[in-house]
Design a protein around this motif. Structure first.
Motif, PDB file in Angstrom:
ATOM      1  N   PRO A   1     -72.028 -79.284  12.695  1.00 22.37           N
ATOM      2  CA  PRO A   1     -70.735 -78.786  12.107  1.00 22.37           C
ATOM      3  C   PRO A   1     -71.410 -78.722  10.535  1.00 22.37           C
ATOM      4  O   PRO A   1     -72.000 -79.681  10.112  1.00 22.37           O
ATOM      5  CB  PRO A   1     -69.695 -79.756  12.341  1.00 22.37           C
ATOM      6  N   GLY A   2     -70.599 -77.683  10.056  1.00 26.39           N
ATOM      7  CA  GLY A   2     -71.000 -77.435   8.616  1.00 26.39           C
ATOM      8  C   GLY A   2     -72.044 -76.432   8.274  1.00 26.39           C
ATOM      9  O   GLY A   2     -72.341 -76.007   7.087  1.00 26.39           O
ATOM     10  N   MET A   3     -72.865 -76.189   9.191  1.00 22.33           N
ATOM     11  CA  MET A   3     -73.936 -75.186   9.462  1.00 22.33           C
ATOM     12  C   MET A   3     -73.487 -73.830   9.564  1.00 22.33           C
ATOM     13  O   MET A   3     -72.575 -73.642  10.337  1.00 22.33           O
ATOM     14  CB  MET A   3     -75.313 -75.405  10.117  1.00 22.33           C
ATOM     15  N   SER A   4     -74.159 -72.878   8.876  1.00 21.36           N
ATOM     16  CA  SER A   4     -73.600 -71.411   9.262  1.00 21.36           C
ATOM     17  C   SER A   4     -74.429 -70.813  10.441  1.00 21.36           C
ATOM     18  O   SER A   4     -75.550 -71.388  10.731  1.00 21.36           O
ATOM     19  CB  SER A   4     -73.812 -70.360   8.176  1.00 21.36           C
ATOM     20  N   GLU A   5     -73.775 -70.044  11.216  1.00 21.23           N
ATOM     21  CA  GLU A   5     -74.526 -69.333  12.226  1.00 21.23           C
ATOM     22  C   GLU A   5     -75.984 -68.768  11.788  1.00 21.23           C
ATOM     23  O   GLU A   5     -76.855 -69.040  12.527  1.00 21.23           O
ATOM     24  CB  GLU A   5     -73.926 -68.268  12.935  1.00 21.23           C
ATOM     25  N   MET A   6     -75.969 -68.068  10.787  1.00 24.84           N
ATOM     26  CA  MET A   6     -77.108 -67.525  10.006  1.00 24.84           C
ATOM     27  C   MET A   6     -78.207 -68.609   9.603  1.00 24.84           C
ATOM     28  O   MET A   6     -79.404 -68.498  10.064  1.00 24.84           O
ATOM     29  CB  MET A   6     -76.698 -66.840   8.806  1.00 24.84           C
ATOM     30  N   GLN A   7     -77.881 -69.767   9.217  1.00 23.48           N
ATOM     31  CA  GLN A   7     -78.671 -70.732   9.054  1.00 23.48           C
ATOM     32  C   GLN A   7     -79.412 -71.317  10.432  1.00 23.48           C
ATOM     33  O   GLN A   7     -80.605 -71.420  10.320  1.00 23.48           O
ATOM     34  CB  GLN A   7     -78.068 -72.019   8.599  1.00 23.48           C
ATOM     35  N   ILE A   8     -78.604 -71.308  11.326  1.00 19.33           N
ATOM     36  CA  ILE A   8     -79.345 -71.709  12.802  1.00 19.33           C
ATOM     37  C   ILE A   8     -80.112 -70.660  13.271  1.00 19.33           C
ATOM     38  O   ILE A   8     -81.365 -70.842  13.607  1.00 19.33           O
ATOM     39  CB  ILE A   8     -78.092 -72.238  13.679  1.00 19.33           C
ATOM     40  N   ASN A   9     -79.647 -69.344  13.142  1.00 21.28           N
ATOM     41  CA  ASN A   9     -80.337 -68.313  13.396  1.00 21.28           C
ATOM     42  C   ASN A   9     -81.996 -68.443  12.889  1.00 21.28           C
ATOM     43  O   ASN A   9     -82.946 -68.075  13.470  1.00 21.28           O
ATOM     44  CB  ASN A   9     -79.659 -67.114  13.198  1.00 21.28           C
ATOM     45  N   ASN A  10     -81.892 -68.314  11.578  1.00 23.91           N
ATOM     46  CA  ASN A  10     -82.991 -68.442  10.834  1.00 23.91           C
ATOM     47  C   ASN A  10     -84.066 -69.440  11.220  1.00 23.91           C
ATOM     48  O   ASN A  10     -85.269 -69.321  11.448  1.00 23.91           O
ATOM     49  CB  ASN A  10     -82.998 -68.532   9.420  1.00 23.91           C
ATOM     50  N   MET A  11     -83.529 -70.725  11.503  1.00 22.14           N
ATOM     51  CA  MET A  11     -84.387 -71.865  11.959  1.00 22.14           C
ATOM     52  C   MET A  11     -85.138 -71.316  13.470  1.00 22.14           C
ATOM     53  O   MET A  11     -85.969 -71.948  13.869  1.00 22.14           O
ATOM     54  CB  MET A  11     -83.561 -72.958  11.933  1.00 22.14           C
TER      55      MET A  11
ATOM     56  N   ALA B   1     -66.100 -64.608  21.394  1.00 25.92           N
ATOM     57  CA  ALA B   1     -65.304 -63.579  22.371  1.00 25.92           C
ATOM     58  C   ALA B   1     -66.159 -62.201  22.228  1.00 25.92           C
ATOM     59  O   ALA B   1     -65.569 -61.150  22.773  1.00 25.92           O
ATOM     60  CB  ALA B   1     -63.957 -63.363  21.850  1.00 25.92           C
ATOM     61  N   LEU B   2     -67.022 -62.404  21.219  1.00 25.62           N
ATOM     62  CA  LEU B   2     -67.866 -61.000  20.857  1.00 25.62           C
ATOM     63  C   LEU B   2     -68.955 -61.034  21.729  1.00 25.62           C
ATOM     64  O   LEU B   2     -69.969 -62.036  21.371  1.00 25.62           O
ATOM     65  CB  LEU B   2     -68.167 -60.842  19.540  1.00 25.62           C
ATOM     66  N   PRO B   3     -69.341 -60.410  22.762  1.00 21.80           N
ATOM     67  CA  PRO B   3     -70.567 -60.208  23.703  1.00 21.80           C
ATOM     68  C   PRO B   3     -71.738 -60.255  22.910  1.00 21.80           C
ATOM     69  O   PRO B   3     -72.770 -60.905  23.159  1.00 21.80           O
ATOM     70  CB  PRO B   3     -70.123 -59.279  24.577  1.00 21.80           C
ATOM     71  N   HIS B   4     -71.615 -59.323  21.830  1.00 22.35           N
ATOM     72  CA  HIS B   4     -72.902 -59.127  20.869  1.00 22.35           C
ATOM     73  C   HIS B   4     -72.615 -59.666  19.500  1.00 22.35           C
ATOM     74  O   HIS B   4     -72.842 -58.956  18.410  1.00 22.35           O
ATOM     75  CB  HIS B   4     -73.327 -57.782  20.933  1.00 22.35           C
ATOM     76  N   GLY B   5     -71.839 -60.776  19.332  1.00 21.56           N
ATOM     77  CA  GLY B   5     -71.898 -61.382  18.248  1.00 21.56           C
ATOM     78  C   GLY B   5     -72.941 -61.934  17.512  1.00 21.56           C
ATOM     79  O   GLY B   5     -73.244 -63.355  17.586  1.00 21.56           O
ATOM     80  N   VAL B   6     -73.799 -61.074  16.583  1.00 21.99           N
ATOM     81  CA  VAL B   6     -75.022 -61.539  16.194  1.00 21.99           C
ATOM     82  C   VAL B   6     -74.376 -62.685  14.888  1.00 21.99           C
ATOM     83  O   VAL B   6     -73.493 -62.476  14.404  1.00 21.99           O
ATOM     84  CB  VAL B   6     -75.817 -60.514  15.423  1.00 21.99           C
ATOM     85  N   ALA B   7     -75.537 -63.376  14.697  1.00 18.77           N
ATOM     86  CA  ALA B   7     -75.295 -64.556  13.949  1.00 18.77           C
ATOM     87  C   ALA B   7     -74.670 -63.984  12.449  1.00 18.77           C
ATOM     88  O   ALA B   7     -75.090 -62.912  12.009  1.00 18.77           O
ATOM     89  CB  ALA B   7     -76.843 -65.098  13.421  1.00 18.77           C
ATOM     90  N   SER B   8     -73.620 -64.652  12.161  1.00 19.41           N
ATOM     91  CA  SER B   8     -72.839 -64.465  10.704  1.00 19.41           C
ATOM     92  C   SER B   8     -73.047 -65.398   9.717  1.00 19.41           C
ATOM     93  O   SER B   8     -73.704 -66.708  10.012  1.00 19.41           O
ATOM     94  CB  SER B   8     -71.439 -63.847  11.095  1.00 19.41           C
ATOM     95  N   ASP B   9     -72.252 -65.231   8.598  1.00 14.05           N
ATOM     96  CA  ASP B   9     -72.122 -66.530   7.682  1.00 14.05           C
ATOM     97  C   ASP B   9     -71.177 -67.375   7.946  1.00 14.05           C
ATOM     98  O   ASP B   9     -70.972 -68.395   7.281  1.00 14.05           O
ATOM     99  CB  ASP B   9     -71.930 -65.849   6.181  1.00 14.05           C
ATOM    100  N   LYS B  10     -70.621 -67.140   9.226  1.00  9.93           N
ATOM    101  CA  LYS B  10     -69.090 -68.068   9.528  1.00  9.93           C
ATOM    102  C   LYS B  10     -70.061 -69.717   9.690  1.00  9.93           C
ATOM    103  O   LYS B  10     -71.264 -69.941  10.420  1.00  9.93           O
ATOM    104  CB  LYS B  10     -68.788 -67.890  10.888  1.00  9.93           C
ATOM    105  N   VAL B  11     -69.111 -70.585   9.274  1.00  8.54           N
ATOM    106  CA  VAL B  11     -69.529 -71.904   9.263  1.00  8.54           C
ATOM    107  C   VAL B  11     -68.997 -72.535  10.541  1.00  8.54           C
ATOM    108  O   VAL B  11     -67.863 -72.367  10.972  1.00  8.54           O
ATOM    109  CB  VAL B  11     -69.029 -72.718   8.137  1.00  8.54           C
TER     110      VAL B  11
END
Length: 351
Positions: free
Chosen positions: A154-164, A190-200
């Motif tokens: 928790p606290g990581m963004s989707e994009m942080q995990i994506n990059n790693m 709920a987004l089938p193609h929800g590519v990584a975002s800045d959401k925490v």
């Protein structure tokens, strides 16, 4: 084997030669990985035409082809080559070339015949070396999932995990990811193609990871959904329904089924729990040099499954405002059922 099937294609389509411009079909038939070039294939000739940047590379990667360096625009030289060799009927990839390319190939001295999708049909049946490479790409995806479980908090963004994840796949030998990695947490699930975002990512959310690795030109495509903190009862229920659907498909999909029949196996499970309207995409698709290729496993696909096809099985449920779950494996169609390429656990993991 592939050229035996190509020879049959010449007969079936009544063509004397075929022009290949698709980079995927070009690589499949010749082994050439350069970014510019074309093939001209007949029953007695295999020509790889490219420019000065790639002639040395082409001669090493495509030893079964005669390498021709073009000086003029490539389509102009292809047309000249066709005429010089007296071909009167020439196949072309009608679904892949542009209108301008078609006009450049047109000539009164020969007839163009549309062979759209025919080489792709040959590509659907994988050869042993292709199956081995896909397995290696899947192994990278599985190892990356273990890494995901180590790093996600928790606290990581989707994009942080994506990059790693991207870095990890390259560390494991991937050229790149197969497509834009999906990291969709919470309501974004709920987004089938929800590519990584800045959401925490928040505690109590579920996260869908849909990703894959390109290895030696071939791809893997895996999806797993996990929870960070205790998820809601409805999301746990949705997870179990999707898992039941996917496992049923793994056990029952077999040679001889159409894409429609395969899709129905998984879809009926999801519909029986009242989530039929929340499964909007197909059960799966073929994989190989492209992340989406034939055969398709969908409610409208007449493709029949054959031995050594490689496909995905990826049912999902998506509820707007709540979240979603998808579970996906890459599998090989065999005489004895489906054999999984991907082996990451599908038990609901709560970090």
């Amino acid at each position: 084997m592939k050229f035996e099937k190509m020879n049959q294609l010449f007969n079936d389509k009544a063509v004397e030669a075929i022009v290949i411009l698709s980079p995927f079909n070009r690589r499949y038939l010749s082994g050439f990985t350069g970014s510019s070039g074309a093939l001209i294939v007949s029953k007695d000739k295999k020509i790889l035409m490219t420019d000065f940047r790639y002639t040395e590379q082409a001669s090493k990667q495509a030893p079964d082809f005669e390498i021709v360096k073009h000086e003029k625009p490539i389509l102009e030289e292809i047309s000249s080559f066709i005429q010089a060799n007296g071909y009167k009927t020439v196949g072309f990839e009608g679904d892949l070339i542009t209108y301008q390319q078609h006009q450049s190939l047109l000539n009164i001295n020969y007839e163009l015949v549309n062979i759209a999708g025919e080489v792709e049909k040959i590509r659907m049946i994988k050869e042993p070396y292709e199956i081995e490479i896909i397995q290696q790409a899947a192994d990278i995806a599985d190892a990356t999932f273990e890494y995901i479980l180590e790093i996600t908090k928790p606290g990581m963004s989707e994009m942080q995990i994506n990059n790693m994840m991207e870095m990890k796949m390259r560390e494991l030998g991937a050229t790149s990811s197969s497509f834009d990695t999906i990291v969709a947490s919470g309501v974004r699930g709920a987004l089938p193609h929800g590519v990584a975002s800045d959401k925490v990512i928040q505690s109590g959310e579920m996260i869908t990871f849909d990703y894959g690795a390109i290895y030696n030109g071939y791809i893997s495509d895996i999806t797993r959904t996990i929870a960070v903190g205790e998820p809601s009862e409805e999301m746990i229920k949705i997870y179990n329904v999707v898992l039941e659907s996917q496992l049923k498909a793994l056990n029952e999909v077999k040679i001889g089924m159409t894409g429609i029949e395969a899709d129905k196996i998984a879809r009926d499970v999801i519909a029986s729990y009242g989530y039929g309207d929340n499964f909007g995409h197909s059960l799966g698709h073929g994989i190989g040099l492209e992340v989406h290729e034939g055969p398709m496993l969908s409610y409208k696909s007449p493709h029949t499954l054959e031995e050594n096809m490689c496909v995905t099985l990826e049912p999902g449920i998506y509820v707007e405002g709540l979240g979603g779950v998808r579970i996906e494996d890459d599998v090989l169609v065999t005489k004895n059922g489906l054999k999984r390429f991907t082996h990451s656990t599908k038990d609901l993991i709560i970090l």
